[in-house]
Design an enzyme around this catalytic site. Structure first.
Site, PDB file in Angstrom:
ATOM      1  CB  SER A 397       5.104  -4.064   7.995  1.00  0.00           C
ATOM      2  OG  SER A 397       4.872  -5.389   7.555  1.00  0.00           O
ATOM      3  CE1 TYR A 410      -0.461  -3.205   7.747  1.00  0.00           C
ATOM      4  CE2 TYR A 410       1.167  -4.559   6.613  1.00  0.00           C
ATOM      5  CZ  TYR A 410       0.671  -4.009   7.780  1.00  0.00           C
ATOM      6  OH  TYR A 410       1.298  -4.249   8.973  1.00  0.00           O
TER       7      TYR A 410
END
Length: 524
Positions: A397, A410
């Site tokens: 990501s 995350y």
């Protein structure tokens, strides 16, 4: 299964030694060795093939237990071809396999006797006429490519000098064995090179095994066959020139797959393929003709995607290492070793560090980091052992390099898998396995609607999810566009792949103004 037997085929005053065995009445494979080998080079390959085929190995004239012709003319390719035909006519249809000079001879055999040989597997041995034609056609168009291809044959000049090579081989042969093959086989070079070989059309199906570490035979030699074959396929093996000795299992598998009609349909495995980026990527690979295996903790979602792509769906929680390894074994046994493995499954936890519980941390690390580790550890050994290269894809990501105050858990897992992908790419390149880390930004998938917001009660949880989903939906960057980038990255072998404009911006900004990136992260 029958024991291996030895016999001789008479060719005038010359005897050709034949070793055969395997499944009586099975499909016949005729294996032909090169220089300076004898039929024993195929021992490891034959051991596997004999479980399913009737395998015939020949000592080429002058090698092993076969007789040697009296003059150089007896080593002409045309003469050796007649030896193979004399052996092959004893069966009703033969699939020919050749390595090195055995492949050079094999090209001539299948071109002249398609009624004897059903198909041909060529390993590190081009047709001399095809190469001559290729050089003539490409000399002025691609001179560097031609020179590079011809330069691989530098050693031949030494073999052609009368007396010198014989003297060296007689000395060397005392220690390495094979003195007879070393000396007699020189005549193959001297009788056939420079003789103006004619390019002939090959009507039977041909499969070339490209040995990517072969210093003697390169892509140009293989490419020479393109315009002279009616039906040609190729596969790659990460091995050197003597692959029949060093990689017998992989060579045998390539022969099996070709003879039994398993013409390479790309196998792709996608975790988290029941929805979002995983689902879109599965659909995208399927459009390219791949066979897709879909894995997801949601079995219904996996099977739904699999039904759309004509593949198979399985339930898998990637956080369970034992289950991941067990399913990988089942997939390999049932569908073959995958060419592409995408470790895409992931979850999101948002919220400040002080609000993120230990339970939240464990779950996001178990899925986003350990899930990727489990997936890659389960499948990568099969790709390495197969020896044909491949691709591993990790869904990281932009959060992996954009330090946002609201995504500590995350972002930490995504930064970890981003680094893991780069380390693996460095490690696995020698096996021709490329690793790509896909770094999307804000993409319209269902991840926002399933994000766990740390410290929020049920009502607040639902409100934040709806708000996040609305933002992602308004952003309008679809999973299909990410899937296109995944396929492009795999084909090009790219390592770090920022996808959306914001992902690319942050990547560049980190290089020129990292303090600006940290400032933006405080307010995003």
């Amino acid at each position: 299964m029958e024991r291996v037997v030895e016999r001789f085929v008479e060719r005038g005053d010359l005897r050709v030694r034949v070793v055969e065995g395997g499944v009586s009445g099975g499909v016949v494979l005729l294996l032909v060795h090169g220089y300076p080998d004898h039929a024993g080079v195929w021992d490891g390959v034959a051991a596997r093939l004999q479980r399913r085929f009737w395998v015939v190995r020949v000592d080429v004239r002058g090698a092993g237990g076969s007789g040697a012709p009296r003059g150089r003319g007896g080593y002409r390719v045309e003469e050796v071809v007649e030896d193979l035909v004399a052996v092959g006519r004893g069966y009703s249809g033969v699939h020919l396999v050749g390595h090195d000079w055995g492949a050079v001879i094999g090209w001539a055999a299948v071109a002249r006797y398609p009624e004897v040989f059903r198909s041909f597997v060529s390993i590190s041995g081009p047709d001399l006429g095809h190469v001559r034609d290729w050089v003539r056609r490409n000399w002025w168009r691609r001179p560097a490519r031609v020179v590079g291809t011809l330069a691989r044959s530098w050693y031949i000049a030494g073999l052609l000098v009368p007396g010198v090579a014989e003297g060296v081989w007689r000395v060397v042969g005392r220690w390495v064995g094979g003195r007879r093959e070393l000396v007699n086989g020189l005549e193959l070079y001297r009788a056939n090179l420079g003789a103006g070989a004619e390019a002939r059309r090959v009507r039977v199906p041909v499969h070339q095994v490209e040995l990517v570490k072969d210093p003697f035979v390169g892509p140009g030699h293989l490419e020479a066959a393109d315009r002279w074959t009616d039906e040609l396929s190729r596969s790659r093996l990460v091995a050197g020139h003597w692959a029949p000795r060093t990689h017998p299992e992989q060579v045998a598998r390539a022969i099996e797959d070709f003879v039994e009609g398993r013409r390479s349909k790309e196998v792709v495995v996608v975790t988290g393929g029941g929805s979002g980026i995983g689902r879109a990527t599965a659909l995208r690979f399927a459009r390219d003709g791949a066979f897709v295996v879909v894995l997801d903790v949601d079995l219904e979602g996996a099977e739904r995607t699999a039904a759309e792509v004509g593949g198979f769906g399985y339930r898998l929680d990637v956080a369970d290492g034992a289950a991941t390894h067990a399913l990988a074994r089942e997939i390999v046994q049932r569908h073959g070793v995958p060419d592409v493995v995408m470790a895409n499954a992931g979850i999101a936890v948002a919220g400040p560090f002080l609000d993120t519980s230990e339970e939240d941390w464990r779950r996001v690390v178990d899925v986003n980091l350990w899930g990727v580790v489990h997936t890659l550890r389960a499948f990568t050994p099969y790709l390495v052992e197969r020896g044909q290269g491949g691709n591993l894809v990790v869904t990281a990501s932009a959060a992996g390099y954009f330090p946002m105050a609201t995504l500590p858990a995350y972002s930490t897992t995504k930064a970890a898998v981003l680094m893991l992908a780069q380390c693996l790419d460095a490690e696995l390149r020698e096996h021709r396995i490329r690793v790509s880390a896909i770094c999307p930004g804000v993409v319209d998938t269902n991840i926002a609607a399933t994000t766990r917001f740390a410290g929020a009660d049920d009502a607040e949880q639902e409100r934040k999810r709806k708000k996040a989903a609305r933002v992602y939906r308004l952003r309008g960057y679809t999973a299909d566009r990410v899937a296109d980038e995944v396929v492009r990255a795999v084909r090009a072998g790219r390592v770090v792949v920022p996808v959306t404009p914001e992902a690319r911006f942050v990547q560049v900004a980190n290089r020129i103004a990292p303090s600006l990136v940290r400032l933006l992260g405080r307010f995003t």
